[in-house]
Design an enzyme around this catalytic site. Sequence first.
Site, short mmCIF file in Angstrom:
data_model
loop_
_atom_site.label_atom_id
_atom_site.label_comp_id
_atom_site.label_asym_id
_atom_site.label_seq_id
_atom_site.Cartn_x
_atom_site.Cartn_y
_atom_site.Cartn_z
N PRO A 191 -6.22 41.91 -29.64
CA PRO A 191 -5.07 42.23 -28.78
C PRO A 191 -3.75 41.82 -29.43
O PRO A 191 -2.75 42.55 -29.32
CB PRO A 191 -5.32 41.41 -27.51
N CYS A 382 19.23 24.16 3.42
CA CYS A 382 19.84 25.43 3.83
C CYS A 382 19.29 25.86 5.18
O CYS A 382 19.64 25.28 6.20
CB CYS A 382 19.65 26.49 2.74
N HIS A 508 21.91 23.76 -1.94
CA HIS A 508 20.59 23.70 -2.58
C HIS A 508 20.57 22.63 -3.68
O HIS A 508 20.82 22.94 -4.85
CB HIS A 508 20.25 25.05 -3.21
N GLU A 510 18.15 21.33 -5.08
CA GLU A 510 17.05 21.55 -6.04
C GLU A 510 17.52 22.32 -7.28
O GLU A 510 16.89 22.25 -8.32
CB GLU A 510 15.89 22.29 -5.35
N1 GLN Z 1 19.38 32.52 6.14
C1 GLN Z 1 20.28 31.41 6.10
C2 GLN Z 1 21.69 31.86 5.76
O1 GLN Z 1 21.91 32.91 5.23
C3 GLN Z 1 19.81 30.36 5.13
C4 GLN Z 1 19.83 30.81 3.71
C5 GLN Z 1 19.06 29.90 2.79
O2 GLN Z 1 18.22 29.12 3.25
N2 GLN Z 1 19.29 30.02 1.50
O3 GLN Z 1 22.60 31.12 6.00
#
Ligand code: GLN
Length: 549
Positions: A191, A382, A508, A510
Site C-alpha cells: 500500500p 459556554c 472557552h 480549553e
Molecule cells: N449555544 C450557546 C450560544 O450560542 C452556547 C455556545 C457554546 O457553548 N459554544 O451562546
Amino acid sequence: MAKFIFVTGGVTSSLGKGIIAASLAKLLQARGLRATIQKFDPYINVDPGTLNPYEHGECFVTEDGAETDLDLGHYERFLNIYTTQANNVTTGRIYQTVINKEREGAYLGKTVQVVPHITDEIKRRMLLLGKGDKYDVVLTEIGGTVGDIESLPFIEAVRQLQWELPEEDCLVVHLTLIPYLKAAKELKTKPTQHSVKLMSENGVHPDILVCRTEEPLNNEIKRKIAQFCNVKQEAVIEAADAATIYEVPLLMMREKLDQICMKKLNLVQTQEPELTKWKAFLDKLKYPKSKVTIGLIGKYIELQDAYKSILESFIHAGAINECKVQVVNVHSEFITAENVEEKLQGLDGLLVAPGFGHRGIEGKIIAVQYARENGLPFFGICLGMQMAVIEYARNILGYTDAHSTEMDEKTQHPVINMMEEQKKIKMKGGTMRLGAYPCEIKEGSLAHRIYEATLISERHRHRYEFNNDYQEQFEQAGMLMSGLNPETGLVEIIELPNHPFFVGVQYHPELKSTVENPAPLFVHFVAAAKKYNEHRDVIKKPVLHGEMI
Ligand code: GLN
C-alpha cells in the site's frame, strides 16, 4: 524566507498527520528553530465553523477569531504558540478569494482556471507565513489522502513550489501505513508503494516516509520500503503506536526525523532538542499518584473528537496535579430528577460542555442542580455556564420558566439572551462572537485566586449571553458574577462562593491549554475534584453509567 516542510498522507485517513506534523515542529522548535504549522483542507466549506462536530470533530477557535480545524489545537498545545486565520486554509476559502478577484475584474479578461489561478492562490497562501522573518520553518499539513480528487490542486501546488524554491528550502514528508497481516505474520509494504507511486504520478516525490505501524520495522523492511519507494533508508521512519500523543515527539526524535529534515534543508543547528519541561510533563502523566473521575455532559459525547480540547486540557491539568483524570460520558437526555443521584454517583466532578440546540437540556439542568446542592465540583463551559444560570434562576430565584431564548424564545424570564449585535445577523458562517476578549476579574473571588490576575483574555464562540437585567437579582441571591468584559459589561464568569467549586465561564478556557501552560481553571477544577474524592465519606461505587473516553 523560511524553509518549507509539506506533510501529506497516504493509504488511509486517520493516521495522525496532525500529530506527526506537530511532533516534528516541536523537535525543530526544541532545537532552537522558530517553527509554525498550517493546515490546508481540501473541503469546500470556507471554514469548519459551519460543520457539525459529527462531520469534523471540534471546531478550534484561534485568538483572532478564526474557526479552524482541530489540528490547530494540537499545533498550539504542542508548540505553545498561537495560530491565526492564516494557519488554516480550505478549498472553499481559496475559491472564494479567486472568485471575488474575478468579480473585481482582477484577471483582466483571462479564463480563470484551476491551474494556474487556484494553484497560484494556494501557493501564495502556503508561502505567506514564511515571509517577514517570523519563522525559520513553516510546516504545511495537507488534509485528506493522496489520490482524492479534491486534494489534487494542493499536490500540484506543492509540485510547483518544489520546482520554484531552492532545493534545500523545501521537503515533503509522506505519512503512510504499513499494515501487519496477522494470518501471514507479515508487514506489508505494497500500500505504501502504491501511495508513493500515486504521488509520483502527480509529480511530487516524497523525501521522507513516516510509516505508521503496529509492529516494529526491521532493517530489512525499511530497506525494502526505501528501495521500492526510492528514498534513502535513513528516510524511512517508523511511527509505532504510542500510549499518548505527547510521546510522539520523543519517538520521532529516536527515529531522527528532525535530523533528517534538517540535513535535507541545510539547517545547521547544533543544539540538542531542549525537552526538559516536556519530559517532566510526560513523567507526571505516566505515573499519577491519584485518580479522579469527571463526568462530561455534552451532546456529542460518543464522539471523542467533538471535545478534543477539553479532553486534552484534562490531560494537561491531570499531569500537573499528578492525578489521572478519567473522563466518563454522561448522557443528559436520560437524566431525570429521580435518577440523577444514581447517574452521577462515583463522580468527583461534573463538566457541562459547550453546545448548541435543545437536546438533553433539561437533564443538564437537573445535573447542575445536583452538583450545586451536593457540593460536587462543577465546571460549566459556554452552554454549560448558561445551564448553571438557568438552574439558579429556576430553583433559587423561583422563575420556574427561566430559559435561554436559544431554546425558548417566549420565556417570561430570558436569563440567557441573544447578544444585541447578533440580532441583526442572518449569515451563519463566522458570525458568532469569536476569538479573544478581555475579562476583568473581581478581587477576592475564586476566579481571582485561580488566575492570580485581575485582567485576563480568553477565547469565545457563542451568540447568547447572560442577560444583565437580572444581574442584581442573581447577586443578591448569592451568585457572584466574578468576571466581566471591561468594555461591554458582558458576564464572563459566574461562581457560587458558598460551594467548594462551582464555576461557569462564557468563554472557552480549553482552547488555550497547552502542555507547558495548562489552563488554570482546569488545573483548579481537577484539584477540587481530588479534594472531593479524598474527603467524601460515602464508599464509592464503580461508575456504571458511561463508557470511558
Ligand atoms: N449555544 C450557546 C450560544 O450560542 C452556547 C455556545 C457554546 O457553548 N459554544 O451562546
